[in-house]
Design an enzyme around this catalytic site. Structure first.
Site, PDB file in Angstrom:
ATOM      1  N   CYS A   1       0.862  -1.186   0.000  1.00 24.01           N
ATOM      2  CA  CYS A   1       0.000   0.000   0.000  1.00 24.01           C
ATOM      3  C   CYS A   1       0.900   1.237   0.000  1.00 24.01           C
ATOM      4  O   CYS A   1       1.785   1.359   0.844  1.00 24.01           O
ATOM      5  CB  CYS A   1      -0.890  -0.011   1.243  1.00 24.01           C
TER       6      CYS A   1
ATOM      7  N   CYS B   1       0.302   3.151   3.568  1.00 24.16           N
ATOM      8  CA  CYS B   1       0.690   2.626   4.885  1.00 24.16           C
ATOM      9  C   CYS B   1       1.719   1.497   4.831  1.00 24.16           C
ATOM     10  O   CYS B   1       2.201   1.054   5.864  1.00 24.16           O
ATOM     11  CB  CYS B   1      -0.543   2.171   5.668  1.00 24.16           C
TER      12      CYS B   1
ATOM     13  N   CYS C   1      -7.410  -0.999   1.155  1.00 25.51           N
ATOM     14  CA  CYS C   1      -6.407  -1.496   2.103  1.00 25.51           C
ATOM     15  C   CYS C   1      -7.090  -1.724   3.452  1.00 25.51           C
ATOM     16  O   CYS C   1      -7.776  -0.838   3.965  1.00 25.51           O
ATOM     17  CB  CYS C   1      -5.282  -0.473   2.240  1.00 25.51           C
TER      18      CYS C   1
ATOM     19  N   CYS D   1      -5.427   0.984   6.263  1.00 23.25           N
ATOM     20  CA  CYS D   1      -5.631   2.441   6.233  1.00 23.25           C
ATOM     21  C   CYS D   1      -6.873   2.847   5.445  1.00 23.25           C
ATOM     22  O   CYS D   1      -7.196   4.031   5.384  1.00 23.25           O
ATOM     23  CB  CYS D   1      -4.388   3.144   5.692  1.00 23.25           C
TER      24      CYS D   1
ATOM     25  N   CYS E   1      -8.008  -5.215 -10.432  1.00 24.23           N
ATOM     26  CA  CYS E   1      -7.584  -4.126 -11.312  1.00 24.23           C
ATOM     27  C   CYS E   1      -7.187  -2.941 -10.437  1.00 24.23           C
ATOM     28  O   CYS E   1      -8.045  -2.298  -9.838  1.00 24.23           O
ATOM     29  CB  CYS E   1      -8.762  -3.767 -12.228  1.00 24.23           C
TER      30      CYS E   1
END
Ligand code: FE
Length: 172
Positions: free
Chosen positions: A87, A90, A136, A139, A159
């Site tokens: 991510c 984070c 995510c 976060c 995607c």
């Protein structure tokens, strides 16, 4: 004598089959455990003002305002290096190069996530059609969408926006 020989051949054959099956399950386990950054349940909560200070304008637009980068403009679409996709907000590990494929859509695409615990899915009706948004788990950053027209073995196509991901090269 013949009967004993046949029994011995049968035992050896069964042993060989079990060995192959064992190797296969070991391979599957290796994929699942190749990265142990599994979400521990401690969510990160920040205000938009705080995220604005930490993210670039493009990252903020996609990750906090559910934007979509233009197709074929992302840095990671054609990345074929071995590594982990984390991510961008984070750092939680989300995808692996092992599960990346060329979807021809212009966005980085994966047929599975690294760990089920690391992403959440939400219903998205933004464009007048129902899609499944992928965020995510730690976060809450918008990552992209998942569709059911992907390749085997999952049939899924995650995607993703390149801007939501940070690539970490690995030797594995
Ligand atoms: Fe995150």
């Amino acid at each position: 004598m013949k009967a004993i020989l046949l029994i011995m051949i049968a035992i050896v054959s069964i042993g060989a089959v079990l060995a192959v099956v064992g190797q296969r399950s070991e391979k599957v386990n290796k994929i699942v455990t190749s990265d142990d950054d599994i979400f521990d349940g401690k969510k990160i909560k920040r205000s938009d003002a705080e995220w604005k200070k930490l993210l670039t304008p493009a990252e903020f637009h996609v990750m906090r305002e559910k934007g979509t980068e233009r197709a074929y403009t992302g840095k990671l679409t054609d990345n074929h290096e071995k590594g982990v996709y984390a991510c961008a907000a984070c750092g939680l590990h989300l995808f692996s190069s092992k599960h990346k494929f060329d979807s021809g859509t212009g966005w980085p695409s994966f047929f599975q996530v690294l760990h089920r615990e690391n992403v959440d899915e939400e219903v998205d009706n933004l464009l007048g059609e129902t899609r499944t948004e992928v965020v995510c788990a730690r976060c809450g950053a918008h990552l992209g969408h998942v569709f059911d027209d992907g390749p085997e073995p999952t049939g899924l196509r995650y995607c993703m926006n390149s801007v939501s991901l940070k690539f970490i090269p690995t030797t594995k």
